[in-house]
Scaffold this active site. Structure first.
Site, PDB file in Angstrom:
ATOM      1  N   ASP A  88      89.941  76.717 -65.842  1.00  0.00           N
ATOM      2  CA  ASP A  88      89.195  77.797 -65.191  1.00  0.00           C
ATOM      3  C   ASP A  88      88.902  78.967 -66.109  1.00  0.00           C
ATOM      4  OD1 ASP A  88      92.023  78.665 -65.053  1.00  0.00           O
ATOM      5  OD2 ASP A  88      91.171  80.329 -63.927  1.00  0.00           O
ATOM      6  N   GLU A  89      89.028  78.752 -67.400  1.00  0.00           N
ATOM      7  CA  GLU A  89      88.863  79.872 -68.330  1.00  0.00           C
ATOM      8  C   GLU A  89      88.090  79.404 -69.549  1.00  0.00           C
ATOM      9  OE1 GLU A  89      91.877  82.664 -70.446  1.00  0.00           O
ATOM     10  OE2 GLU A  89      92.873  81.760 -68.735  1.00  0.00           O
TER      11      GLU A  89
END
Ligand code: MG
Length: 364
Positions: free
Chosen positions: A114-115
């Site tokens: 998610d990054e």
């Protein structure tokens, strides 16, 4: 934006760091809106030494945090609902989000599911405005995927990553090149990536609260006090970070870890546990046919106070001596009894590559 001159001036780097807000929890709340507005987390079971992977902001208000023991989380927040992680679903959502990022630039470097860093220096959308690109990305992920992304914009990875955290959740923060100097000068030293509790305490003891306080220090002094990391501190406290955004880093990690029923009291006890872990790891590497694609070796430790540290180095195959060295290095960072030990490798095989986090799964 001014038009490029004939003299091809150096391109001003524009980097966006995108970070979903409480990612696993957001996906679960998206799929079951009745979970919204109440404290909930994704993680392992409290009675099996499980840990919290992610929790929503309602849970954070009770002091629940990622990597906290689920048992402790439930103590802090008795009404906490803990869901088991659905990694396949999170991976699928991650793929959708990264597909949106890649519509803006090929230069997408994933840090986790998610990054990611996006280098949009050469993007033409929105007349090259990184701020407007970041806003659009945030909007599209919200509309098309149903979770929120916080974003930071800056001329370096260092600044962009700190900025994405500035207005979290669901926020955007932009640090323009001219503002970097003042932004970094005021930054507390513990916001520097790599400065953990121990280093931060030492910095404060030596009188440095902010990056600005560090600037009068010579490179020699920083090296004397902090070894190799000192050179990095010398640059970062001035806002200098030339690291490129490197795509193709779709790494797969293969790891084995063990949570011990009784904490391992000291380094000797940890070293004694290495052999069976490495043997299991080798079996997994063989099953995954990952030989020849390995480029990194990692050791993970979680201490009795639940703090976790990972030590890594380059390497092409599991190597007992190297793992022992990494373990010693990691252990020295806190010197406490150890509740979890992990060994792993990272591969960079593009075909089989899949975004992968260090495996939480072992704990569920
Ligand atoms: Mg996140």
């Amino acid at each position: 934006m001014s038009a490029p001159s004939d003299a091809t001036p150096p391109v001003q780097r524009k980097i966006i760091h995108c970070d979903c807000d409480c990612f696993y929890a957001s996906v679960e709340m998206r799929d079951d809106p009745s979970l919204r507005g109440r404290p909930m987390a994704v993680g392992g079971s409290p009675d099996r030494r499980g840990v919290i992977a992610t929790c929503n902001y309602e849970a954070r208000a009770f002091g629940v945090r990622s990597a906290m023991a689920s048992a402790q989380a439930v103590k802090r927040c008795p009404d906490l609902l803990i869901l088991r992680p659905a990694m396949d679903k999170y991976r699928e959502v991650s793929r959708q989000i990264f597909a949106i990022y890649r519509e803006y630039t090929e230069l997408v470097e994933p840090l986790s599911l998610d990054e990611a860093y996006l280098d949009v220096s050469l993007c033409t959308q929105h007349a090259g405005s990184a701020t407007r690109i970041a806003e659009e990305i945030r909007q599209r992920v919200r509309d098309q995927v149903g979770v929120t992304v916080s974003a930071g914009v800056g001329p370096s990875k260092f600044v962009a990553k700190i900025a994405s955290d500035w207005n979290k959740p669901d926020g955007l923060f932009v640090v323009r090149p001219a503002a970097v100097d003042a932004f970094v000068a005021a930054l507390p030293v513990d916001r520097i990536h790599g400065v953990g509790t121990v280093t931060a305490a030492k910095l404060r003891r030596l009188g440095a609260q902010t990056c600005g306080d560090l600037r009068p220090w010579s490179a020699d002094r920083l090296h004397r006090e902090f070894g190799a990391f000192g050179a990095r501190l010398y640059k970062l406290c001035r806002g200098v970070d030339e690291r490129e955004v490197t795509p193709e880093r779709e790494r797969k990690s293969i790891s084995v870890e063990e949570t011990y029923a009784d904490d391992l009291p000291d380094l000797q006890a940890c070293l004694a546990e290495l052999e069976p872990l490495i043997a299991m790891l080798e079996a997994r590497i063989a099953r995954a046919q990952a030989h020849g694609t390995i480029d990194k070796l990692t050791v993970k430790l979680r201490f009795s106070d639940f703090r976790q540290t990972t030590v890594e180095c380059r390497g092409q195959a599991p190597d007992r001596a190297v793992y022992a060295r990494l373990l010693s290095e990691g252990h020295a960072r806190r010197g406490l009894p150890v509740r979890l030990l992990g060994v792993g490798v990272a591969t960079s095989d593009r075909d089989r590559a899949q975004l992968e986090l260090f495996e939480w799964r072992q704990n569920y």
